[in-house]
Design an enzyme around this catalytic site. Structure first.
Site, mmCIF file in Angstrom:
data_model
loop_
_atom_site.group_PDB
_atom_site.id
_atom_site.type_symbol
_atom_site.label_atom_id
_atom_site.label_comp_id
_atom_site.label_asym_id
_atom_site.label_seq_id
_atom_site.Cartn_x
_atom_site.Cartn_y
_atom_site.Cartn_z
ATOM 1 N N ASP A 42 129.039 68.736 91.880
ATOM 2 C CA ASP A 42 128.600 67.904 90.774
ATOM 3 C C ASP A 42 128.814 66.438 91.175
ATOM 4 O O ASP A 42 129.390 66.143 92.233
ATOM 5 C CB ASP A 42 129.324 68.271 89.470
ATOM 6 C CG ASP A 42 128.498 67.845 88.260
ATOM 7 O OD1 ASP A 42 127.573 67.037 88.405
ATOM 8 O OD2 ASP A 42 128.778 68.331 87.143
HETATM 9 C C1 BGC Z 1 126.481 66.473 85.386
HETATM 10 C C2 BGC Z 1 125.513 67.479 85.959
HETATM 11 C C3 BGC Z 1 124.272 66.797 86.464
HETATM 12 C C4 BGC Z 1 124.656 65.726 87.446
HETATM 13 C C5 BGC Z 1 123.480 65.010 88.031
HETATM 14 C C6 BGC Z 1 126.684 65.280 86.293
HETATM 15 O O1 BGC Z 1 127.381 64.281 85.652
HETATM 16 O O2 BGC Z 1 127.706 67.105 85.124
HETATM 17 O O3 BGC Z 1 125.202 68.435 84.984
HETATM 18 O O4 BGC Z 1 123.412 67.731 87.033
HETATM 19 O O5 BGC Z 1 125.485 64.781 86.793
HETATM 20 O O6 BGC Z 1 122.850 64.225 87.119
#
Ligand code: BGC
Length: 757
Positions: free
Chosen positions: A284
Site C-alpha cells: 500500500d
Molecule cells: C489506500 C489504498 C489505495 C492506495 C493508492 C492508499 O492510501 O490505502 O487503498 O489503493 O492508497 O491510492
C-alpha cells in the site's frame, strides 16, 4: 470417478487461464528479457510511482518521474488520469529507456471510473451479483478507454466496526456475502481475457485484516486468532484469489506483530504456498517505509524485510529502489529474491498484453465514445436504486404521490459535491445529479417542490477543515443555524410531506475518516427534531458511508430510506425509489447499531457461556444501558410490498458427508406492488470442536414476485456449506446437529433441524 477427474481438470484449467500460469511462451519470453536486465533495471521494475499533478491519494508524491522512467527505474505509475498523459509516460518507457519495457498503469477505480456507481458498501446491499459485476465491467471499460490497465480494487476487508471510515469501501460484515462480491468484481474487471483492450487486472486489497483495526481507527493494529482469521476475515481475499485476481495489495496494519507488508507468513506461506497465488503483490501507499514507524528498523531493513517476505512492488516509498542493491551487496537479500519479484511484475505486463503492444490501452479517440455515455448513466441509475435500503415505512408513507407539495429539506438535498461518495477519485461531482433535480425529473408537473437547506452538514469548522481536503464537502453557510432552521420550518408547514435529505458528507467516511460518534451530526439532528415537531409526515433520505446510529431518528421519522452515497445518478435514482418507479429491494450487508458502544457488532456472533436475551437479569452478557441487538440487523430491508414465508421443508432431516439436503420455502408477495426479495439461508452448527457462530449466511437468492405471486425457493446444502476451519486450521465438517434458518433478514427467520452423520 471419470466425472470427478473432469471437474478437477476444468477448475485447474480455469484458474490457469485466469492467471496464465505455466505458460511456457511467457516464461521463455521473460527469461530472455531478464537475461538482458541489469540488477538496477530489475529493481526498477519493483518501483511504483505517482507523479503528482493528477490524483494524490497519500501524503507523498513521487519526484523526477520522467527521468526515473527513462533510466529504467520505474515499473509502473498510478494516479495518472487521462489517456494523453498516459501516452506521454508510456512513450518515455518504450522509446527512451534502454530495454523499452512498458509501464503498467494503475488507479483506484473503486466504484466506477467516470460513471460513478454507489459506494461499494451500498452495492453490496443490492445482494445482486449481476449488477455488481456489471458496475465493475463498466468501470473497466471506461478506465481502459482512458489508458489504464490495472485497478486497485476490489477492497474486500470485512468490517464490523462502523467507526472505521473505510467500511464504506467494502462489502460489509459477512464473509460469505463478501466472497460473492469479491468474485463478481474480479470477473467484472478482468473478464475472461486480460489481453483484451477493455479488461484490466484487478488487485484485491488490503491483505489482510485491515477492517479489524482496533477501536475503528484507521491504520491501527489488528490482532486476532487464526481461527477467527480463517473463518471470518480471510474468505473474501481467498475467493478473489480463486477467481484468478492478478494482484494483491498488502495492508497498512500489522498482523501478529509484523506489518502485513513485511509479513512472510502472510505474503508467502499463506498467500502463495497455501492458496497458490501466482500473481504479484504490491504494497500500500508507502507501507514499506511506514514499517520504520511501526518499529521494524530503518528503510533498508524494512525494504529487505518486505522483499524477503514476498512483496513484489513498492508503492511510492522507493525503499526498494534506494536500498535493495545495497542489501544485495550486504547479503541481506538475494538475487533470486529480486529476480522473483521482477519476474512477477513482468508476468503481469505480459498477461495484460503490454509486451505485444504497449499502447494496447491507449487510443486517443476512445474516451469520448466509451466514457460516461447515456447508457452508462442509465445503468448507474438503475444500479443505484438497487442499493438503497428501506429501513422504515410507517403507514406506507412511501412511495410518495406524484401530486401535492413536498418540502425538500436538508444540507444534502440540493448538493452535488457529496453525491459521488468517498474514493471517487476520477469522478466529477459536477456531473452528478442532486436530489432536488432528480425529484423534479421524476415527480412531474403536479408536484410542487419547496427547498431549504435547513442546516449545515455540521456546524463544526474543525471537522469541516478535515473533511474538505479534496474540496468543499461541508459547506458552512453564512446564515446562522436559526435562520436556516426557520426557513425550513416555514416551508415544512406549507407542505403535505417533508423529505429531509440528511447524513454524512462523502469524506466523513473513507480513508483516514474514522469517527467515534456515529450519529447524524448535531446540526442535522436538531433540524430533524424540529421538522418532526411540525407534525408533517417526515421521510428521511439518509446518506452515509457507514451504518449510522439513528435510534432517535427512527422514532421521529415515518420513513427512512438509506441511500449511502449513490454516485453520478444519485438524485434520479433516489427520486425513482421515493416515487415508486422502482420498489426498493436492498438488504443491509452490515448491522446498524443502536449506538457506538455496541460496535463491533455483527449477526454471526458466538454465544457466550451466558447468552442473554435483552431483558436478562444480572450476570448475563449484556449492557445496562442498551440492548445487545442492533437497531437494524444484517440482511434487513423493507419493500413497498410485503412478503410472507411459509414453513421450511427439508427433503431429508439427516445427511451423510457425501450427500446433500434441499431446503425449500414458499415465499409470497402479500402486498400491492411487484417486488424483489432476498431470501436468505443461515446455518448454525450446534456443537463443534470449537465454538461456532449462532448463525452463518450460507446462501441467498434474490427473487422477483408480482403482487400476489408465490414462488418456491430451494437451497441445496452440501457438506462444504457445513465446513469450517478447526483449531488445527483444517477445513472440516463435523457430524452432529445443525439448525437451518430461512428468512428475509438474519433476525426474522423460520427454522428446521437436521443432522450430519
Ligand atoms: C489506500 C489504498 C489505495 C492506495 C493508492 C492508499 O492510501 O490505502 O487503498 O489503493 O492508497 O491510492
Amino acid at each position: 470417478m471419470k466425472k470427478i477427474i473432469l471437474i478437477v481438470f476444468v477448475v485447474v484449467s480455469f484458474s490457469a487461464i485466469a492467471q496464465n500460469v505455466n505458460d511456457p511462451k511467457m516464461n521463455t519470453f521473460i527469461s530472455n528479457l531478464m537475461k538482458k536486465m541489469t540488477v538496477d533495471e530489475k529493481i526498477g521494475q519493483l518501483n511504483l510511482l505517482t507523479p503528482g499533478g493528477g490524483i494524490v491519494t497519500g501524503a507523498v508524491v513521487s519526484s523526477d518521474v520522467e527521468k526515473k522512467i527513462k533510466e529504467g527505474n520505474v515499473g509502473g505509475l498510478f494516479g495518472v488520469i487521462g489517456v494523453d498523459k498516459i501516452k506521454v509516460a508510456q512513450d518515455f518507457a518504450v522509446n527512451q529507456s534502454r530495454l523499452k519495457i512498458p509501464l503498467i498503469f494503475g488507479s483506484d477505480i473503486i466504484h466506477g471510473y467516470k460513471t460513478i456507481f454507489p459506494i461499494p458498501l451500498a452495492l453490496s446491499c443490492s445482494w445482486d451479483m449481476k449488477i455488481i459485476e456489471q458496475s465493475a465491467r463498466i468501470a473497466a471499460v471506461e478506465a481502459t478507454a482512458d489508458g489504464l490497465c490495472w485497478n486497485f480494487s476490489p477492497m474486500v476487508d470485512i468490517a464490523r466496526d462502523a467507526r472505521w471510515g473505510r467500511i464504506a469501501e467494502g462489502a460489509g460484515e459477512d464473509p460469505y456475502l463478501g466472497s460473492q462480491v469479491a468474485v463478481a468484481m474480479v470477473k467484472g474487471y478482468q473478464g475472461n481475457d486480460l489481453t483484451k483492450d477493455n479488461t484490466m487486472m484487478a488487485c484485491v486489497k488490503h491483505f489482510a485484516l485491515y477492517g479489524a483495526a482496533e477501536a475503528g481507527r484507521d491504520y491501527n493494529t489488528t490482532d486476532m486468532s487464526r481461527v477467527k482469521m480463517y473463518n471470518e476475515y480471510l474468505p473474501p481475499y481467498k475467493a478473489a484469489i480463486d477467481a484468478g485476481v492478478g494482484s494483491v495489495m498488502s495492508s497498512f496494519n500489522e498482523i501478529d506483530g509484523i506489518p502485513a507488508t513485511g509479513n512472510k507468513w502472510l505474503l508467502s506461506d499463506l498467500l502463495r504456498k497455501q492458496w497458490g497465488f501466482k500473481g504479484f503483490v504490491v504494497s500500500d501507499y508507502t507501507s514499506v517505509n511506514e514499517m520504520t514507524a511501526h518499529g521494524m528498523g530503518d528503510l533498508q531493513t524494512v525494504s529487505a524485510l518486505a522483499l524477503r517476505a514476498g512483496l513484489d512492488m513498492d508503492m511510492v516509498g522507493e525503499g526498494f529502489l534506494t536500498t535493495t542493491k545495497k542489501s544485495l551487496q550486504e547479503k541481506k537479500v538475494t538475487v533470486q529474491e529480486i529476480d522473483q519479484a521482477c519476474r512477477r511484475i513482468l508476468e503481469a505486463k505480459y498477461k495484460l498484453g503490454l509486451f505485444d503492444n504497449p499502447y494496447r490501452y491507449i487510443d486517443i479517440n476512445k474516451p469520448a465514445k466509451e466514457i460516461l455515455t447515456a447508457q452508462t448513466r442509465k445503468e448507474a441509475r438503475e444500479i443505484a436504486a438497487h442499493s438503497f435500503v428501506l429501513l422504515k415505512n410507517y403507514n406506507q408513507m412511501l412511495p410518495l404521490k406524484k401530486s401535492g407539495t413536498i418540502a425538500l429539506i436538508g444540507p444534502l438535498a440540493n448538493d452535488q459535491s457529496n453525491m459521488l461518495g468517498t474514493w471517487a477519485v476520477s469522478g466529477d461531482s459536477k456531473l452528478s445529479v442532486p436530489v432536488m433535480e432528480g425529484i423534479k425529473n421524476v415527480a412531474g408537473a403536479n408536484v410542487n417542490v419547496l427547498y431549504a437547506k435547513g442546516a449545515n452538514i455540521s456546524d463544526d469548522s474543525l471537522l469541516a477543515k478535515k473533511v474538505n481536503v479534496f474540496g468543499t464537502r461541508i459547506d458552512i453557510d453564512k446564515r446562522t443555524p436559526d435562520e436556516m432552521l426557520n426557513e425550513a420550518l416555514a416551508l415544512a408547514n406549507k407542505s403535505d410531506v417533508v423529505v429531509a435529505v440528511v447524513g454524512e458528507a462523502s469524506e466523513m467516511s473513507g480513508e483516514a475518516a474514522s469517527r467515534t460518534d456515529i450519529t447524524i451530526p448535531e446540526s442535522q439532528k436538531k433540524l430533524i427534531k424540529a421538522l418532526a415537531k411540525t407534525g408533517k409526515p417526515l421521510v428521511l433520505v439518509l446518506m452515509s458511508g457507514r451504518p449510522l446510529a439513528i435510534p432517535e431518528e427512527n422514532q421521529l421519522a415515518a420513513s427512512i430510506l438509506q441511500v449511502w452515497h449513490a454516485g453520478t445518478e444519485a438524485g434520479n435514482a433516489i427520486a425513482d425509489v421515493l416515487f415508486g418507479n422502482y420498489n426498493p429491494s436492498g438488504k443491509l450487508s452490515v448491522s446498524f447499531p443502536v449506538n457506538v458502544g455496541q460496535v463491533p457488532i455483527y449477526y454471526s456472533q458466538k454465544n457466550t457461556g451466558r447468552p442473554s436475551s435483552d431483558d436478562s437479569p444480572k450476570f448475563q452478557s449484556n449492557y445496562l444501558d442498551a440492548p445487545n441487538a442492533p437497531l437494524f440487523p444484517f440482511g434487513y430491508g423493507l419493500s413497498y410490498t410485503s412478503f410472507s414465508y411459509g414453513d421450511i421443508s427439508l427433503n431429508n432431516t439427516s445427511m451423510k458427508m457425501n450427500e446433500n439436503i434441499t431446503a425449500s420455502v414458499t415465499v409470497t408477495n402479500t402486498g400491492k406492488y411487484d417486488g424483489e426479495e432476498v431470501v436468505q439461508l443461515y446455518i448454525r452448527d450446534l456443537a463443534g470442536s470449537i465454538t461456532r457462530p449462532v448463525k452463518e449466511l450460507k446462501g441467498f437468492q434474490k427473487i422477483k414476485l408480482k403482487a400476489g405471486e408465490s414462488k418456491k425457493v430451494n437451497f441445496k446444502i452440501g457438506v462444504n456449506d457445513l465446513k469450517f476451519y478447526n483449531s488445527d486450521l483444517k477445513f472440516v465438517a463435523e457430524s452432529g446437529e445443525f439448525k437451518l434458518f430461512i428468512g428475509g433478514n438474519s433476525r426474522d427467520v423460520k427454522e428446521k433441524d437436521f443432522k450430519l452423520q
